[in-house]
Design an enzyme around this catalytic site. Structure first.
Site, PDB file in Angstrom:
ATOM      1  N   ASP A 233      -4.796  22.714  26.442  1.00 27.43           N
ATOM      2  CA  ASP A 233      -5.783  21.723  26.868  1.00 27.43           C
ATOM      3  C   ASP A 233      -5.180  20.348  26.560  1.00 27.43           C
ATOM      4  OD1 ASP A 233      -7.956  20.361  27.787  1.00 27.43           O
ATOM      5  OD2 ASP A 233      -9.442  21.446  26.606  1.00 27.43           O
TER       6      ASP A 233
HETATM    7  C1  BGC Z   1     -11.000  19.278  28.881  1.00 27.36           C
HETATM    8  C2  BGC Z   1     -10.468  20.161  29.989  1.00 27.36           C
HETATM    9  C3  BGC Z   1      -9.924  19.309  31.101  1.00 27.36           C
HETATM   10  C4  BGC Z   1      -8.842  18.408  30.534  1.00 27.36           C
HETATM   11  C5  BGC Z   1      -8.227  17.498  31.571  1.00 27.36           C
HETATM   12  C6  BGC Z   1     -10.002  18.228  28.437  1.00 27.36           C
HETATM   13  O1  BGC Z   1     -10.598  17.281  27.612  1.00 27.36           O
HETATM   14  O2  BGC Z   1     -11.373  20.063  27.772  1.00 27.36           O
HETATM   15  O3  BGC Z   1     -11.479  20.992  30.465  1.00 27.36           O
HETATM   16  O4  BGC Z   1      -9.445  20.088  32.153  1.00 27.36           O
HETATM   17  O5  BGC Z   1      -9.412  17.582  29.525  1.00 27.36           O
HETATM   18  O6  BGC Z   1      -9.158  16.545  31.967  1.00 27.36           O
END
Ligand code: BGC
Length: 782
Positions: A233
């Site tokens: 993530d």
């Molecule tokens: C989130 C993800 C997301 C990623 C990119 C993170 O903060 O948990 O779900 O895809 O950011 O935006």
């Protein structure tokens, strides 16, 4: 469709130096991977219910300038459709939009379990049940990938709250993990082969998920046969070298390769096998080659209007009619008062990385005005839900003057946001007063809720009808008008229970907004999530899992059950006995009356949605295999099925079982008998037994580590000075204007671990400098 070209990927990677291979292992930018040698870059983009592509690299939680796209209904609505063919079509539309914008991988769907309705991202997830979560996700993945665009199923795993999400340790016993929190991921991986999986922010039983060889290599790849790429993530990486050992291929987002030197040093000193680098680089290369091949072989166009129509169809299909005394559908010629500012300013999506910049937004008010004799009174401020005295008086008069009333309650925007758990799971008090006043002025009132997650609705029985529209996407206004006027039926069934009192849920004892530690959450409720809790302990929900009404009636036949070993087929005739087209969701629950281990009263194991014209009958066939009866046997680390008597229950909700049958399952498996929990929440002794080890102590805030959050800095005098400096710096970067977005960004920033500052600084702060800063912080805290 071009398949994974592992041979060519291996060939390209073989020609790269170790340094070049390492470059492939972290992103080039916020949204793309590196181009190295002949390995092309691949572009990644949010999101789960519509393309959230940022025109710039501004941030990773939806604060930047998003290009216009179709905003489909949020995950709660998608799940409430229980309609896999429809969701495949939605997935395909998402895929086409992504492809048109040159996106190779869409970051979604998210399928974490809704452990507690206060979870900030509950609107973004599907269900409290793993079978619904897994099957809904699999349908979407099949759809997106059928268009040659990859998906990233997320957040793997145990990411069920937002508070302190980037360093929190989710303490979950293995049986609960396997049966609840991993099962949906297992289904989506086995059924739809997503191109990528995204690990979560949190730790799981002490280990960062992106560093867990057990999770990534043993379970995901070896047990489930996952062949794709595993990425982190955004800014989740804690120790990249350990991540590579565990099988985490790609760190996102990019920065100037902040870990590259440490990775190279680990390869040199032999603490990291060069093979790990090669294998991960090959997976990055395969992904990029596949994305490029797909992009080159398909058109980059799509039909916007058709996607809007699909968003509208899906919103209606996921709208749940909770109660109805016959008032709905509305009378087409009777006068109608529409009350509630959300009719004019719709609440149709949540805040955070799932946000979409819709190219069009339909309002309920316009849609109803076009088709009915309508008056309108906003009654409340859509940003705060406050009802003024004049607003209330006007609304009351409008209600009294009309033959029928639709009162729309849009829960204020900031209430449902990534990064922030909700302490308020109650309806705003102003709404409760408003409902009572309007119902008193005109009992022919249908209340429509536009919100992302279950709320405590104390007045649920008072209006003539109650509709849960959730966050229905850009076409929610017109879809709602279709449903209210009866042009289409409300096709939704709840994929989550609505509790009477959230505080009674066993997870509430260990949920951040009701107490607990900042660094650890103990899942002491074990398997008792959602209806598994309600049904096992006889605690009535306000509305049960699976519930939803329609506008027609159905007759359910007598089920025919065929058992062969551990394979079971249930067939049942469903007849539409009413006068309208309608759909029914046939749900199959398994009950084990004589288990040697504790089991929830029943678990959903299969479902099917049927659409039927009036007078028509369809035989619905539901198939169960051994997993429907299996439990995770911790002692032998296997799924085992106890032979003996089971009951299959066929129902229209978890609380509306229409037929059941007793069956004998043949199996020679011997399950290890374990004493079950007595209550819904394990005590220390029971929790230790379930964990198979002492309950781990929660880490303290001090001493500071790379995992300490920006907010933690406030724990010491020197830390506070640093905190205000950093906060001022970050504050300047917050988006102007949008309150809910700034509030969310503030929460995300204060929960950011210090290590994330290294990537966020674009390399200005190095890992070595951060280590020194932490040493100083700790020295000065003594
Ligand atoms: C989130 C993800 C997301 C990623 C990119 C993170 O903060 O948990 O779900 O895809 O950011 O935006």
């Amino acid at each position: 469709m071009p398949k994974l070209d592992t041979e060519r990927a291996a060939h390209l990677v073989a020609r790269l130096s170790t340094k070049e291979r390492i470059r492939l292992l972290s992103g080039a930018t916020m949204w793309s991977t590196e181009t190295v040698g002949d390995v092309p870059s691949v572009s990644l983009s949010n999101g789960p219910n519509g393309l959230g592509k940022q025109a710039s690299d501004a941030d990773h939680v939806g604060g930047g300038d998003l290009i216009p796209a179709t905003c489909f209904p949020s995950a709660s609505v998608l799940a409430s459709t229980w309609d896999e063919p429809l969701l495949e079509r939605v997935g395909a539309a998402l895929g086409r939009e992504a492809r048109a914008e040159g996106v190779g991988v869409l970051l979604g769907p998210g399928l974490n379990i809704k452990r507690h309705p206060g979870g900030g991202r509950v609107f973004e997830y599907f269900s409290e049940d793993p079978v619904v979560s897994g099957r809904v996700a699999a349908a979407l993945v099949r759809g997106v990938q059928s268009e040659g665009v990859g998906t990233s199923v997320k957040h793997f795993a145990g990411n069920n709250q937002e508070t302190d999400r980037m360093r929190l340790d989710s303490v979950i016993d293995e049986r609960t993990l396997r049966e609840i929190y991993l099962r949906g991921f297992e289904i989506v991986v086995r059924e739809s082969a997503p191109w990528t999986v995204m690990t979560s922010y949190n730790r799981l039983n002490g280990e960062h998920t992106g560093e867990s060889e057990w999770l990534i290599t043993r379970i995901l790849r070896e047990e489930w046969g996952f062949e794709g790429l595993v990425m982190s993530d955004w800014m989740a990486v804690h120790d990249r070298v350990q991540g590579l050992r565990a099988g985490l291929d790609l760190e996102m987002p990019g920065g100037p390769g902040v870990w590259d030197d440490r990775i190279a040093a680990a390869v040199d000193d032999g603490s990291l096998a060069a093979d790990s680098i090669e294998a991960s680089a090959q997976r990055v290369a395969s992904l990029a080659l596949r994305a490029r091949a797909e992009a080159e072989s398909r058109p980059r166009t799509y039909d916007r209007e058709a996607h809007h129509a699909l968003a509208r169809e899906t919103a209606a299909a996921g709208t749940v009619l909770l109660t109805n005394d016959g008032m709905l559908p509305l009378h087409p010629r009777a006068s109608l008062a529409v009350i509630g500012a959300a009719a004019e300013h719709p609440r149709f999506q949540g805040v955070g990385s799932a946000a979409v910049n819709p190219w069009r937004v339909d309002t309920l008010l316009d849609a109803l005005r076009d088709r009915a004799n309508t008056t309108y009174s906003p009654a409340y401020d859509p940003r705060t839900s406050e009802v003024s005295d004049t607003g209330l008086a006007e609304a009351r008069d409008a209600a009294a003057a009309a033959d029928q009333v639709v009162l729309v309650l849009g829960v204020p925007g900031g209430a449902e946001a990534e990064g922030v758990d909700r302490s308020e799971v109650t309806m705003p008090e102003s709404f409760t007063i408003l409902v009572r006043e309007i119902v008193r002025a005109n009992p022919r009132t249908a209340v429509v809720l536009a919100n992302g997650a279950p709320l405590e609705i104390t007045w649920a029985d008072e209006p003539a009808a109650l509709v849960e529209a959730y966050l229905g996407g850009q076409a929610s206004g017109s879809a709602l008008a279709d449903v209210l006027l009866g042009d289409v039926e409300p096709g939704g069934r709840l994929a989550e229970s609505f509790p009477i009192r959230t505080a009674d849920l066993p997870a509430a004892r260990n949920f951040p907004t009701s107490g607990g530690s900042r660094t650890q959450t103990q899942y002491r409720e074990g398997l008792h999530v959602g209806y598994r809790f309600h049904d096992t302990f006889g605690v009535a929900p306000r509305f049960p899992f699976g519930h939803g009404l329609g506008y027609t009636t159905f007759a359910w036949g007598v089920p025919v059950v065929t058992v062969t070993g551990t394979d079971v087929i249930v067939e049942i005739d469903i007849t539409n006995t009413g006068h309208r087209l309608g759909s029914e969701v046939v749900q199959l629950y398994v009950h084990d009356p004589e288990s040697s281990v504790h089991r929830p009263d029943q678990t959903l194991e299969a479902f099917a949605k049927v659409h039927l014209a009036p007078g028509h009958t369809r035989s619905v066939r539901l198939a169960l295999d051994e997993r429907a009866f299996a439990i995770w046997d911790v002692a032998s680390s296997r799924w085992l099925v106890e032979g003996g008597r089971y009951e299959v229950r066929i129902g229209a909700s978890s609380r509306d079982i229409r037929a059941s049958a007793h069956i004998e399952i043949e199996s020679a498996d011997r399950v290890t008998a374990v004493p079950g929990p007595i209550g819904p929440v394990a005590d220390d002794h029971e929790f230790e037994r379930a964990l198979g080890r002492p309950i781990p102590a929660a880490a303290g805030i001090l001493p500071f580590t790379v995992d300490s959050t920006i907010d933690d800095l406030r724990a010491t005098w020197f830390g506070r000075r640093l905190h205000s400096m950093v906060s001022r710096m970050l504050e300047r970067q917050l988006p102007a204007g949008d309150d809910s977005m700034s509030a969310m960004m503030r929460a995300v920033i204060s929960g950011m671990p210090l290590r994330a500052m290294v990537v966020a600084s674009g390399g200005k702060l190095t890992l070595d400098t951060l280590d020194r800063v932490i040493r100083v912080l700790n020295a000065l805290s003594r």
